[in-house]
Design an enzyme around this catalytic site. Structure first.
Site, PDB file in Angstrom:
ATOM      1  N   ARG A   9      11.385   3.884   2.512  1.00 21.82           N
ATOM      2  CA  ARG A   9      11.105   2.949   3.607  1.00 21.82           C
ATOM      3  C   ARG A   9      12.396   2.190   3.869  1.00 21.82           C
ATOM      4  O   ARG A   9      13.032   1.709   2.931  1.00 21.82           O
ATOM      5  CB  ARG A   9       9.982   1.988   3.193  1.00 21.82           C
ATOM      6  CG  ARG A   9       9.818   0.843   4.175  1.00 21.82           C
ATOM      7  CD  ARG A   9       8.574   0.035   3.896  1.00 21.82           C
ATOM      8  NE  ARG A   9       7.378   0.748   4.322  1.00 21.82           N
ATOM      9  CZ  ARG A   9       6.184   0.175   4.477  1.00 21.82           C
ATOM     10  NH1 ARG A   9       6.032  -1.111   4.217  1.00 21.82           N
ATOM     11  NH2 ARG A   9       5.147   0.878   4.869  1.00 21.82           N
TER      12      ARG A   9
ATOM     13  N   HIS B  72       6.021   5.737  11.296  1.00 17.14           N
ATOM     14  CA  HIS B  72       5.362   5.620   9.987  1.00 17.14           C
ATOM     15  C   HIS B  72       4.438   6.832   9.876  1.00 17.14           C
ATOM     16  O   HIS B  72       3.216   6.717   9.926  1.00 17.14           O
ATOM     17  CB  HIS B  72       4.578   4.307   9.930  1.00 17.14           C
ATOM     18  CG  HIS B  72       4.211   3.843   8.552  1.00 17.14           C
ATOM     19  ND1 HIS B  72       4.253   4.662   7.440  1.00 17.14           N
ATOM     20  CD2 HIS B  72       3.772   2.627   8.098  1.00 17.14           C
ATOM     21  CE1 HIS B  72       3.866   3.974   6.374  1.00 17.14           C
ATOM     22  NE2 HIS B  72       3.569   2.734   6.749  1.00 17.14           N
TER      23      HIS B  72
ATOM     24  N   ARG C 172       0.785  -1.238   0.000  1.00 16.96           N
ATOM     25  CA  ARG C 172       0.000   0.000   0.000  1.00 16.96           C
ATOM     26  C   ARG C 172       0.809   1.276   0.000  1.00 16.96           C
ATOM     27  O   ARG C 172       0.484   2.224  -0.724  1.00 16.96           O
ATOM     28  CB  ARG C 172      -0.878   0.106   1.260  1.00 16.96           C
ATOM     29  CG  ARG C 172      -1.882  -0.866   1.402  1.00 16.96           C
ATOM     30  CD  ARG C 172      -2.027  -1.368   2.802  1.00 16.96           C
ATOM     31  NE  ARG C 172      -1.191  -2.542   2.935  1.00 16.96           N
ATOM     32  CZ  ARG C 172      -1.602  -3.758   2.655  1.00 16.96           C
ATOM     33  NH1 ARG C 172      -2.841  -3.967   2.316  1.00 16.96           N
ATOM     34  NH2 ARG C 172      -0.778  -4.778   2.744  1.00 16.96           N
ATOM     35  N   THR C 173       1.838   1.327   0.833  1.00 21.73           N
ATOM     36  CA  THR C 173       2.564   2.592   0.983  1.00 21.73           C
ATOM     37  C   THR C 173       3.289   2.922  -0.319  1.00 21.73           C
ATOM     38  O   THR C 173       3.287   4.065  -0.775  1.00 21.73           O
ATOM     39  CB  THR C 173       3.555   2.502   2.164  1.00 21.73           C
ATOM     40  OG1 THR C 173       2.838   1.962   3.273  1.00 21.73           O
ATOM     41  CG2 THR C 173       4.103   3.846   2.528  1.00 21.73           C
TER      42      THR C 173
ATOM     43  N   LYS D 128      27.440  -3.734  -4.154  1.00 26.32           N
ATOM     44  CA  LYS D 128      28.881  -3.611  -4.456  1.00 26.32           C
ATOM     45  C   LYS D 128      29.614  -2.970  -3.284  1.00 26.32           C
ATOM     46  O   LYS D 128      30.784  -2.617  -3.393  1.00 26.32           O
ATOM     47  CB  LYS D 128      29.080  -2.753  -5.706  1.00 26.32           C
ATOM     48  CG  LYS D 128      28.435  -3.298  -6.949  1.00 26.32           C
ATOM     49  CD  LYS D 128      28.715  -2.363  -8.122  1.00 26.32           C
ATOM     50  CE  LYS D 128      27.711  -2.537  -9.231  1.00 26.32           C
ATOM     51  NZ  LYS D 128      27.789  -1.445 -10.215  1.00 26.32           N
TER      52      LYS D 128
HETATM   53  N1  ASP Z   1       2.100  -1.884   6.873  1.00 25.69           N
HETATM   54  C1  ASP Z   1       2.356  -1.380   8.177  1.00 25.69           C
HETATM   55  C2  ASP Z   1       3.831  -1.070   8.345  1.00 25.69           C
HETATM   56  O1  ASP Z   1       4.584  -1.205   7.398  1.00 25.69           O
HETATM   57  C3  ASP Z   1       1.838  -2.293   9.238  1.00 25.69           C
HETATM   58  C4  ASP Z   1       2.338  -3.718   9.139  1.00 25.69           C
HETATM   59  O2  ASP Z   1       3.186  -4.042   8.302  1.00 25.69           O
HETATM   60  O3  ASP Z   1       1.817  -4.495   9.930  1.00 25.69           O
HETATM   61  O4  ASP Z   1       4.225  -0.698   9.406  1.00 25.69           O
HETATM   62  N1   CP Z   2       0.122   0.084   5.876  1.00 23.50           N
HETATM   63  C1   CP Z   2       1.272  -0.211   5.241  1.00 23.50           C
HETATM   64  O1   CP Z   2       2.310   0.427   5.466  1.00 23.50           O
HETATM   65  O2   CP Z   2       1.173  -1.169   4.297  1.00 23.50           O
HETATM   66  P1   CP Z   2       2.356  -1.757   3.397  1.00 23.50           P
HETATM   67  O3   CP Z   2       3.363  -2.332   4.356  1.00 23.50           O
HETATM   68  O4   CP Z   2       1.728  -2.749   2.505  1.00 23.50           O
HETATM   69  O5   CP Z   2       2.972  -0.598   2.663  1.00 23.50           O
END
Ligand code: ASP
Ligand code: CP
Length: 356
Positions: free
Chosen positions: A137, A170, A87-88, A116
């Site tokens: 991320r 987050h 999603r993110t 590398k």
């Molecule tokens: N998607 C969220 C995160 O990346 C929550 C999870 O992974 O449970 O923190």
């Molecule tokens: N809510 C969230 O961060 O989802 P993803 O880890 O799928 O990005």
């Protein structure tokens, strides 16, 4: 910039030692970064939510969608996701497309020259040569802050958006959670005065850690932290709540919280962070399903950052109180608002909307 503070004027070790709220004042200048929940004020949250709704409405018509697409068509965003994401990643990518930004990405560090032996810092510096924004991320807590600091010292400081760092923060998820809560409580007095229950892995859940702090910006909210002892919320977050004067309860008893909660924020067990088998304390007590629908309030909003495992039964997905799928889509709109604001172009949308 707030207090005239600039990342380029502070040594890393001094910056690192600052309390989170003070760190936040370094992220709001030019360019603004989005790195921690503690950098936001209530006014900023409200402005972002309004902007997100405006973008969403404008985007409904083709002329509006074309207007939005022209706004940042001269910009490129780098999506650097060194941890898995659905999603993110996708919602940031979609938000970029709505605003016309081109995107580039590295989603698998095995395909970057990090293999590398290039340092993560040099890797990011490389991205900043081609992009106007970095959305990242990373498994290392605090690394996004380090990146922003490092870029400020290179002469090519571009906005950095933290799309999840370690198990600590987050912030963009917390923004979409706030947007979802605001919308869910629109007709029942807003977020002020509400009881929000966090359930599951609160120790390693970075979304909970960011959202719990953002909720301190609302009046008279009460937070209920519901988890087995080994996965309870960290004392550092409770200290911040104490400092902010936000009421909270720490409990293992979900059944007693369910009937009083205005929002229930379920989370999955984050077993990827296990050090001492913390996840073995997972229990079916921290679950919500059809059998609970008569117990929770009629106006209760059930949220989840997703992905889910078994903590929410799929049988309740169509109950109007289950807002997690809407919550996920809200992520695209609030991230579009945030990206637009990061480039200081929000006034153009507000003006377009007023003339709409
Ligand atoms: N998607 C969220 C995160 O990346 C929550 C999870 O992974 O449970 O923190
Ligand atoms: N809510 C969230 O961060 O989802 P993803 O880890 O799928 O990005």
């Amino acid at each position: 910039m707030a207090d005239g503070k600039k990342l380029r004027d502070i040594a890393w070790k001094d910056f690192k030692a600052l309390p989170l709220t003070e760190k936040g004042t370094y992220f709001q200048g030019t360019p603004p970064h989005t790195l921690i929940a503690q950098q936001f004020t209530r006014k900023q949250l409200e402005e972002l939510c309004t902007l997100a709704t405006r973008i969403k409405r404008i985007n409904k018509r083709r002329a509006g969608a074309n207007f939005l697409k022209g706004l940042l068509s001269d910009k490129r965003a780098m999506l650097y996701f060194a941890q898995p994401s659905s999603r993110t990643y996708l919602s940031h990518n979609a938000a970029c497309q709505i605003l016309g930004l081109d995107t580039m990405d590295v989603r698998d560090t095995k395909t970057s020259s990090e293999v590398k032996g290039e340092s993560p810092e040099d890797t990011i510096r490389t991205f900043s040569s081609y992009a106007d924004m970095i959305i990242m991320r990373h498994p290392k807590g605090g690394f996004a802050e380090r990146v922003a600091w490092m870029l400020a010292h290179t002469g090519r400081e571009i906005p950095v958006l933290n799309a999840g760092s370690g198990s600590d923060q987050h912030p963009t998820q917390a923004l979409l959670d706030i947007y979802t809560l605001e919308r869910s409580f629109e007709d029942i007095g807003g977020v002020d005065g509400k009881h929000v229950a966090f359930v599951g892995d609160l120790l390693r859940g970075r979304t909970v850690r960011s959202l719990a702090w953002m909720l301190t910006l609302y009046k008279d909210v009460t937070l209920h932290f519901v988890a087995p002892e080994a996965l309870q919320i960290g004392q550092d977050i409770l200290d911040l709540l104490d400092e902010a004067g936000t009421k909270y309860e720490v409990t293992q008893d979900f059944a007693s919280v369910m009937p009083v909660a205005d929002a229930i924020y379920m989370t999955r067990i984050q077993d990827e962070w296990d050090e001492e088998g913390e996840s073995s304390t997972e229990s079916s007590d921290y679950h919500i399903g059809a059998e609970h629908l008569d117990i929770i309030k009629d106006t209760c909003a059930i949220l989840h950052p997703l992905p889910r495992r078994k903590e929410i039964s799929t049988d309740i997905d169509n109950d109007p109180r289950a807002v997690y799928w809407r919550q996920m889509r809200n992520g695209m709109w609030i991230r579009a608002a945030l990206i637009l604001q990061s480039f200081g172009r929000d006034d153009e949308v507000n003006k377009y909307y007023d003339d709409y």
